[in-house]
Design a protein around this motif. Structure first.
Motif, PDB file in Angstrom:
ATOM      1  N   LEU A  10       0.842  -1.196   0.000  1.00  0.00           N
ATOM      2  CA  LEU A  10       0.000   0.000   0.000  1.00  0.00           C
ATOM      3  C   LEU A  10       0.878   1.247   0.000  1.00  0.00           C
ATOM      4  CD1 LEU A  10      -3.095   0.466   0.186  1.00  0.00           C
ATOM      5  CD2 LEU A  10      -2.691   1.105   2.569  1.00  0.00           C
ATOM      6  N   VAL A  11       1.871   1.245   0.889  1.00  0.00           N
ATOM      7  CA  VAL A  11       2.782   2.387   0.975  1.00  0.00           C
ATOM      8  C   VAL A  11       3.483   2.586  -0.363  1.00  0.00           C
ATOM      9  CG1 VAL A  11       4.927   3.211   2.011  1.00  0.00           C
ATOM     10  CG2 VAL A  11       3.159   2.178   3.449  1.00  0.00           C
ATOM     11  N   SER A  12       3.964   1.497  -0.963  1.00  0.00           N
ATOM     12  CA  SER A  12       4.758   1.711  -2.168  1.00  0.00           C
ATOM     13  C   SER A  12       3.888   2.100  -3.359  1.00  0.00           C
ATOM     14  CB  SER A  12       5.632   0.496  -2.479  1.00  0.00           C
ATOM     15  OG  SER A  12       4.888  -0.678  -2.431  1.00  0.00           O
ATOM     16  N   ILE A  13       2.661   1.632  -3.395  1.00  0.00           N
ATOM     17  CA  ILE A  13       1.793   2.068  -4.488  1.00  0.00           C
ATOM     18  C   ILE A  13       1.486   3.557  -4.345  1.00  0.00           C
ATOM     19  CG2 ILE A  13      -0.529   1.882  -5.453  1.00  0.00           C
ATOM     20  CD1 ILE A  13      -0.328  -1.131  -4.828  1.00  0.00           C
ATOM     21  N   THR A  14       1.199   3.967  -3.105  1.00  0.00           N
ATOM     22  CA  THR A  14       0.949   5.382  -2.854  1.00  0.00           C
ATOM     23  C   THR A  14       2.177   6.206  -3.223  1.00  0.00           C
ATOM     24  OG1 THR A  14      -0.193   4.543  -0.909  1.00  0.00           O
ATOM     25  CG2 THR A  14      -0.087   6.933  -1.160  1.00  0.00           C
TER      26      THR A  14
END
Ligand SMILES: Nc1ncnc2c1ncn2[C@@H]1O[C@H](COP(=O)(O)OP(=O)(O)OP(=O)(O)O)[C@@H](O)[C@H]1O
Ligand code: SF4
Ligand SMILES: [Mg+2]
Lengths: 342, 344
Positions: free
Chosen positions: B161-165
């Protein structure tokens, strides 16, 4: 007839006696992903005694690999496994990974089909073998090296000192498969599963690897499960043969009994597909017409019925039970072949 | 079975020649020479292209330097003094001749030799790039390993989630957010400005941390996603992983010794492809944080139409990019046995 009775009979036929090394009972494996259910193994039972070679034969997709990987806990998380598989009396199915690991390599080892893909391309041959040696037991570097050399000599890899420091791509297919066997033997397993270990090799190399396996079995007293498409291979090397179709055993007998009188129409069809020497190499084999059934929706009747030349109306209503019709000879068919040798 | 079976004869021989011949025949050395030779036309091409583009941009350094009040005579005299009255081809050839001897010319504005100015600023940009590089990889590798260890569990999901954001947000937005939070709100870090290494490592790092994080974060996200995906692919799809597991070794050993080893080549490729992004990001980030690096110098020079300096900066970027790619390829050749032994 119950599995106990079946085992008694095969024990006599197999001349094994005593407790079986491996006892598989009603093994079922189903894959579930996104609502799709694949019934890969549907109630497989067999017993294997020490020092024997059991061939598991069947077409692609019949559940040979899945059923044997289930024994070692090597199936992906989507696999639902039920039934029982006892190794020297100890239940293997459902073991947590930490405990399963103690059996892998040390009790049961496996050699796979494609030696080009089964070895880590970025690791030296030697490191891949010593890793297997050191996985079980407290072995120092020196001793692991000695053991690796011993193993490489055992599998007759030429120039083992040099090969030890090489990478898989520097070896031929046959040599890679020898390395795979050395890895499998590293922790002295009691059962070696050769999953189409010779399929990817040319005919000459195939025969050499088979001879090696036979010789190793004699020397080390291992049991071997030989997985193959090829009934001819089973006829030449195995003590006992299981023929699988759609995740079930459909015929089971000592090799001599089976090849003296094939009963199951499916086995008969497979026999027709054995390559003959007079056929030019790599010419397409005569395949059994038709397709194996859809494992997501198995029919109520005999799964072989749509392809079976002997099929009659009763074959469609209920699947034939897998029973011992003659001493040591099991099959699942309402209208078996007359038993003339092929 | 016989010992002299023919199938064993097709063993690929690995000859063991002397050290000198080995070095001369070394694929790595040949690669270096070949790539360095190939780099020459690339760098000349880049400089020529820059030169053409700069000649087309309206605006005259002499005019800008003298200000709007200058008379046409003054501007013309200044233009001649700067050598801007020469035909473009002549000017380019003069520049190229100097550049080949290490002289990148004299700044039109400051009248200082460009080479020495670049030397100072290269240190700042180099530190920024180096820090960002180390941070992006240094965090991406452990996070990806932990995520791949148990795919689809909590840690994996959160990190994805963090890396997609992070991938969706541009680095300058991250820079501004970081400044807002850590420099303005909590004043942990200076918002802008550069403290040289000579004034202490701690202070120097404090001034570099926010800019480096701004550049590193999107790359971190990208590398994490890539590596995690590749590791999971290896673990789920590769036969050699099954072999490793069948040996009875532990899951971390399977992950590190087998999957990661193989995934690292893919990662190396991705890192190499992103070196351009990494270096390019310094231009904006140096501007935002007022770091006296090459990117900042280049933007200033564009504003003052100091074409000599712009030209020099572009060439430096091009050389660094070419060298960085060469290093990636060499690492590949050194690490991957299949390439190292020149097979296939
Ligand atoms: N991970 C999986 N997810 C879903 N289905 C699977 C999975 N692995 C195997 N299967 C299915 O299970 C069935 C049995 O596969 P298995 O690999 O045991 O066949 P096999 O008899 O070994 O065939 P082959 O001779 O091609 O190796 C096949 O239909 C296959 O598609
Ligand atoms: S039960 Fe019927 S369909 Fe099935 S194999 Fe026997 S004869 Fe063929
Ligand atoms: Mg298989």
């Amino acid at each position: 007839m119950s599995i106990e009775e079946m085992a008694e009979r095969t024990a006599i036929v197999a001349d094994g006696g005593g407790q079986p090394l491996l006892e598989v009972e009603d093994l079922r494996v189903r894959f579930e992903s996104r609502g799709r259910r694949v019934n890969a193994v549907n109630g497989l039972s067999y017993r294997l005694y020490e020092g024997r070679m059991l061939a598991i034969i069947g077409e692609s997709g019949s559940g040979k690999s899945v059923s044997s990987r289930a024994l070692m806990g090597l199936l992906p998380g989507s696999a639902r496994i039920s039934g029982s598989a006892r190794f020297q009396g100890r239940q293997l199915l459902g073991l947590p990974d930490r405990e399963m690991r103690r059996h892998r390599g040390a009790d049961i080892a496996m050699v796979f089909q494609d030696p080009a893909r089964s070895l880590n391309p970025t690791m030296r041959i030697g490191a891949q073998i010593t890793e297997a040696v050191r996985a079980h037991g407290d072995v120092d570097k020196r001793a692991a090296y000695e053991r690796a050399m011993e193993l490489l000599q055992l599998v007759r890899l030429p120039a083992p000192e040099r090969r030890f420091h090489e990478y898989p791509h520097q070896l031929s297919g046959g040599m890679r498969q020898r390395v795979m066997i050395a890895i499998a033997l590293a922790a002295d397993p009691k059962l070696l599963i050769a999953d189409e270990a010779t399929t990817a090799l040319d005919v000459t190399t195939q025969a050499q690897i088979m001879e090696l396996l036979l010789e190793l079995q004699e020397r080390l007293g291992m049991a071997i499960i030989l997985i193959s498409h090829d009934l001819g291979l089973a006829a030449t090397y195995a003590h006992d043969v299981i023929v699988m179709y759609a995740g079930r055993a459909v015929e089971y007998a000592p090799a001599s009994t089976l090849f003296a009188a094939v009963r199951m129409p499916y086995t008969e069809a497979l026999l027709g597909a054995i390559p003959r020497l007079e056929r030019p190499p790599h010419s397409p084999l005569p395949v059994t017409p038709g397709q194996p059934p859809d494992l997501t929706a198995l029919p109520a009747g005999c799964p072989f019925e749509p392809r079976c030349p002997r099929a009659q109306d009763d074959c469609r209503t209920e699947a034939p039970p897998f029973t011992e019709h003659e001493p040591g000879h099991w099959w699942a068919c309402y209208h078996p072949c007359e038993g003339s040798s092929s | 079975m016989t010992v002299t079976d023919p199938a064993l004869g097709d063993a690929r021989e690995t000859a063991a020649p002397g050290v000198a011949t080995r070095i001369l025949r070394s694929p790595s050395l040949r690669l270096i020479v070949r790539r360095l030779l190939a780099a020459i036309p690339i760098i000349i091409g880049v400089s020529l292209l820059t030169f053409i583009v700069l000649s087309l941009i309206p605006g005259n350094a002499a005019q800008l330097l003298l200000g709007p009040e200058a008379t046409p005579e003054q501007v013309e005299a200044m233009t001649r003094q700067m050598g801007l009255d020469q035909p473009p081809v002549q000017r380019y050839l003069d520049w190229l001749g100097g550049a080949l001897t290490g002289d990148l010319g004299t700044s039109l504005v400051s009248q200082q030799p460009v080479t020495s100015e670049l030397g100072v600023r290269l240190g700042v940009t180099g530190e920024l790039v180096g820090l960002a590089f180390l941070m992006s990889l240094g965090f991406a590798i452990p996070v990806a390993l932990l995520a791949a260890y148990r795919p689809n569990r909590l840690f994996d999901r959160v990190s994805m989630l963090v890396s997609i954001t992070g991938l969706a947000v541009a680095n300058y937005v991250i820079a501004l957010l970081l400044v807002l939070v850590f420099a303005v709100q909590f004043t942990f870090f200076p918002a802008i400005g550069y403290v040289p290494l000579s004034q202490g490592l701690g202070e120097n790092l404090r001034s570099m941390l926010l800019p480096a994080v701004s550049i590193a974060f999107p790359l971190f996200c990208f590398y994490t996603r890539f590596l995690r995906g590749d590791l999971v692919d290896q673990l789920q799809g590769e036969d050699y992983i099954t072999t490793a597991r069948a040996k009875g070794i532990g899951p971390w050993q399977v992950l590190l010794r087998h999957a990661f080893r193989n995934s690292s080549f893919g990662l190396l490729t991705v890192v190499g492809l992103n070196l351009g992004t990494l270096i390019g990001a310094t231009v904006i980030i140096e501007q935002i944080f007022a770091l006296p690096g090459i990117g900042q110098l280049m933007l200033q020079a564009i504003n003052t139409r100091d074409f000599v300096v712009v030209q020099a900066c572009v060439v430096v970027f091009a050389v660094v990019a070419v060298l960085a790619n060469l290093v990636t390829d060499l690492l590949y050749a050194v690490l991957d046995p299949r390439i190292r032994y020149g097979n296939r």
